[in-house]
Design an enzyme around this catalytic site. Structure first.
Site, PDB file in Angstrom:
ATOM      1  N   SER A   1       3.300 -10.806   2.916  1.00 52.17           N
ATOM      2  CA  SER A   1       2.445 -10.778   1.734  1.00 52.17           C
ATOM      3  C   SER A   1       3.156 -11.398   0.530  1.00 52.17           C
ATOM      4  CB  SER A   1       2.015  -9.335   1.459  1.00 52.17           C
ATOM      5  OG  SER A   1       0.962  -9.271   0.541  1.00 52.17           O
TER       6      SER A   1
ATOM      7  N   ASP B   1      -8.539  -9.792   7.184  1.00 54.74           N
ATOM      8  CA  ASP B   1      -7.546  -9.444   6.165  1.00 54.74           C
ATOM      9  C   ASP B   1      -8.209  -9.505   4.793  1.00 54.74           C
ATOM     10  OD1 ASP B   1      -5.426  -9.177   4.426  1.00 54.74           O
ATOM     11  OD2 ASP B   1      -4.099 -10.531   5.521  1.00 54.74           O
TER      12      ASP B   1
ATOM     13  N   HIS C   1      -3.886  -6.354   7.119  1.00 54.35           N
ATOM     14  CA  HIS C   1      -2.899  -7.100   6.340  1.00 54.35           C
ATOM     15  C   HIS C   1      -1.453  -6.796   6.722  1.00 54.35           C
ATOM     16  CE1 HIS C   1      -1.590  -9.509   2.966  1.00 54.35           C
ATOM     17  NE2 HIS C   1      -0.953  -8.493   2.396  1.00 54.35           N
TER      18      HIS C   1
END
Length: 269
Positions: free
Chosen positions: A96, A219, A247
């Site tokens: 991320s 996601d 995610h």
């Protein structure tokens, strides 16, 4: 070796291989989020794990609001760790916002990195129609920050469920929720502001280090349109669609995550 830097970021080095691989957590998490993935690479790599200042077992005394009001401060921390360990041509695996932090570090010092593995990355979370859809409107992200300020525990519960998108896996949601709750709320909110309101689309073209983008299904945080955008604008990048939903594939689908990272390294490193 700079012990102060290693202590600041609670750096752990494992494994016995000659090649180095560094794992960076995403927002609100510490190095333990890689517990199901990182050990698989210890036989052939020197595995480096660390915490962001303000997370995990990092030195909270080192937190500086001016330094960490943007992702650049976190990118400098990554470079500090690389220099403290005398790392060269390291594989950087970031989840991320951690992927963007590694990307920014590679732009400054490309010689320190051989490849980037970006798990669920996004260069910009805000929609900017008609050219770009990051997944969020500004009022949604402002609402997230407001909830963090008013009811941090409640925010952690809701956000963990949203991020994971694994309604049939309550144990993983509880694990992620506990990680959020273990982070200082004030620092977490500042990190969220730095992450979710950043726009690094113009930085993509500056990257010279080859990369793998791992795109999860369904996601909400980094939708498929974002993964495709990154692949189109990130030089020397490969895009791989995962079967994993949500995610956090390193938590929900560690075997697939290990397999895809391993396959990429075998083919490119």
């Amino acid at each position: 070796m700079n012990e102060a830097i290693l202590s600041r970021n609670h750096v752990k080095v494992k494994g016995s291989g000659k090649a180095s691989i560094m794992f960076a957590p995403g927002f609100g998490c510490d190095q333990s989020v890689w517990n199901a993935v990182a050990p698989a690479f210890e036989e052939d790599h020197r595995v480096i794990l660390f915490d962001y200042v303000g997370s995990g077992h990092s030195d909270l005394r080192a937190y500086d609001l001016n330094r960490y009001q943007t992702l650049d401060g976190y990118a400098q921390d990554v470079l500090d760790v690389c220099e403290a360990l005398d790392l060269k041509e390291t594989v950087f695996v970031g989840h991320s916002v951690g992927a963007l932090i590694g990307m920014l570090a590679s732009i400054r010092r490309p010689e320190l990195f051989s490849h980037l593995v970006m798990v669920g990355p996004s260069p910009c979370y805000l929609n900017d129609p008609p050219e770009y859809y990051g997944g969020f409107e500004e009022e949604q992200l402002l609402g997230l920050l407001e909830m963090m300020e008013k009811n941090y525990i409640g925010w952690a519960t809701v956000f963990a469920a949203t991020v994971l998108n694994q309604p049939d896996r309550p144990e993983i949601k509880e694990e992620l929720e506990s990680r959020f709750c273990s982070t200082d709320p004030v620092i977490a909110r500042q990190f969220a502001k730095a992450a979710f309101f950043s726009d690094h689309r113009e930085d993509l073209s500056k990257v010279t280090v080859p990369s793998l983008i791992l795109q999860c299904a369904d996601d909400i945080i980094a939708p498929a349109t974002v993964g495709k955008y990154m692949h189109q604008h990130l030089p020397y990048s490969s895009l791989k669609q995962m079967e994993a939903r949500g995610h956090c594939p390193h938590m929900s689908h560690p075997d697939e995550t290990i397999q895809l990272i391993g396959d990429y390294l075998k083919a490119h490193v």
